[in-house]
Design a protein around this motif. Structure first.
Motif, PDB file in Angstrom:
ATOM      1  N   THR A 147       0.831  -1.183   0.000  1.00  0.00           N
ATOM      2  CA  THR A 147       0.000   0.000   0.000  1.00  0.00           C
ATOM      3  C   THR A 147       0.879   1.251   0.000  1.00  0.00           C
ATOM      4  O   THR A 147       2.085   1.174   0.228  1.00  0.00           O
ATOM      5  CB  THR A 147      -0.919   0.036   1.236  1.00  0.00           C
ATOM      6  N   GLU A 148       0.242   2.372  -0.199  1.00  0.00           N
ATOM      7  CA  GLU A 148       0.973   3.640  -0.187  1.00  0.00           C
ATOM      8  C   GLU A 148       1.625   3.896   1.172  1.00  0.00           C
ATOM      9  O   GLU A 148       2.765   4.371   1.248  1.00  0.00           O
ATOM     10  CB  GLU A 148       0.019   4.789  -0.525  1.00  0.00           C
ATOM     11  N   GLN A 149       0.925   3.565   2.238  1.00  0.00           N
ATOM     12  CA  GLN A 149       1.473   3.767   3.587  1.00  0.00           C
ATOM     13  C   GLN A 149       2.699   2.882   3.825  1.00  0.00           C
ATOM     14  O   GLN A 149       3.659   3.306   4.469  1.00  0.00           O
ATOM     15  CB  GLN A 149       0.402   3.497   4.645  1.00  0.00           C
ATOM     16  N   ASN A 150       2.679   1.661   3.287  1.00  0.00           N
ATOM     17  CA  ASN A 150       3.840   0.781   3.416  1.00  0.00           C
ATOM     18  C   ASN A 150       5.044   1.351   2.685  1.00  0.00           C
ATOM     19  O   ASN A 150       6.167   1.321   3.194  1.00  0.00           O
ATOM     20  CB  ASN A 150       3.531  -0.616   2.878  1.00  0.00           C
ATOM     21  N   LEU A 151       4.832   1.855   1.481  1.00  0.00           N
ATOM     22  CA  LEU A 151       5.928   2.459   0.722  1.00  0.00           C
ATOM     23  C   LEU A 151       6.508   3.672   1.443  1.00  0.00           C
ATOM     24  O   LEU A 151       7.730   3.822   1.548  1.00  0.00           O
ATOM     25  CB  LEU A 151       5.458   2.870  -0.674  1.00  0.00           C
ATOM     26  N   LEU A 152       5.628   4.528   1.961  1.00  0.00           N
ATOM     27  CA  LEU A 152       6.109   5.704   2.688  1.00  0.00           C
ATOM     28  C   LEU A 152       6.869   5.321   3.952  1.00  0.00           C
ATOM     29  O   LEU A 152       7.886   5.938   4.290  1.00  0.00           O
ATOM     30  CB  LEU A 152       4.944   6.631   3.033  1.00  0.00           C
ATOM     31  N   LEU A 172      12.623   7.498  -5.493  1.00  0.00           N
ATOM     32  CA  LEU A 172      11.671   7.831  -4.428  1.00  0.00           C
ATOM     33  C   LEU A 172      12.342   8.292  -3.135  1.00  0.00           C
ATOM     34  O   LEU A 172      11.938   9.302  -2.556  1.00  0.00           O
ATOM     35  CB  LEU A 172      10.752   6.635  -4.155  1.00  0.00           C
ATOM     36  N   ARG A 189      12.137  12.143  -1.633  1.00  0.00           N
ATOM     37  CA  ARG A 189      11.475  12.380  -0.341  1.00  0.00           C
ATOM     38  C   ARG A 189      12.423  13.068   0.644  1.00  0.00           C
ATOM     39  O   ARG A 189      11.992  13.897   1.448  1.00  0.00           O
ATOM     40  CB  ARG A 189      10.983  11.042   0.224  1.00  0.00           C
TER      41      ARG A 189
END
Length: 85
Positions: free
Chosen positions: A1-6, A41, A45
């Protein structure tokens, strides 16, 4: 998920001690997750600079000089490529 990637991106920034002053170069294919993460990425960031460089094994000395000229602070690649340096 997006939260896992972040979460992974933020952990890599902390672990690798990246900052807006960091200049990274990932000598990895960006179509693989590790290359995408470390090459684009994570540096983005962290607010740093990402050097995108094609790997030309026969011109490794030119690559080293370019990395020095650009003052690259972090290099990410596969272990076998380190033997060429």
């Amino acid at each position: 998920t997006e939260q896992n990637l972040l979460a992974e991106i933020n952990a890599l920034i902390k672990t690798n001690r990246l900052s807006p002053r960091s200049v990274t170069c990932a000598l990895l294919p960006f179509h693989h997750l590790f290359g995408l993460m470390q090459g684009i990425l994570v540096p983005s960031r962290a607010g740093g600079i990402s050097v995108i460089q094609e790997i030309e094994v026969l011109r490794i000395q030119e690559l080293v000089m370019k990395l020095e000229r650009l003052r690259v602070t972090h290099i990410y690649t596969v272990p076998s490529l380190y033997y060429l340096f």
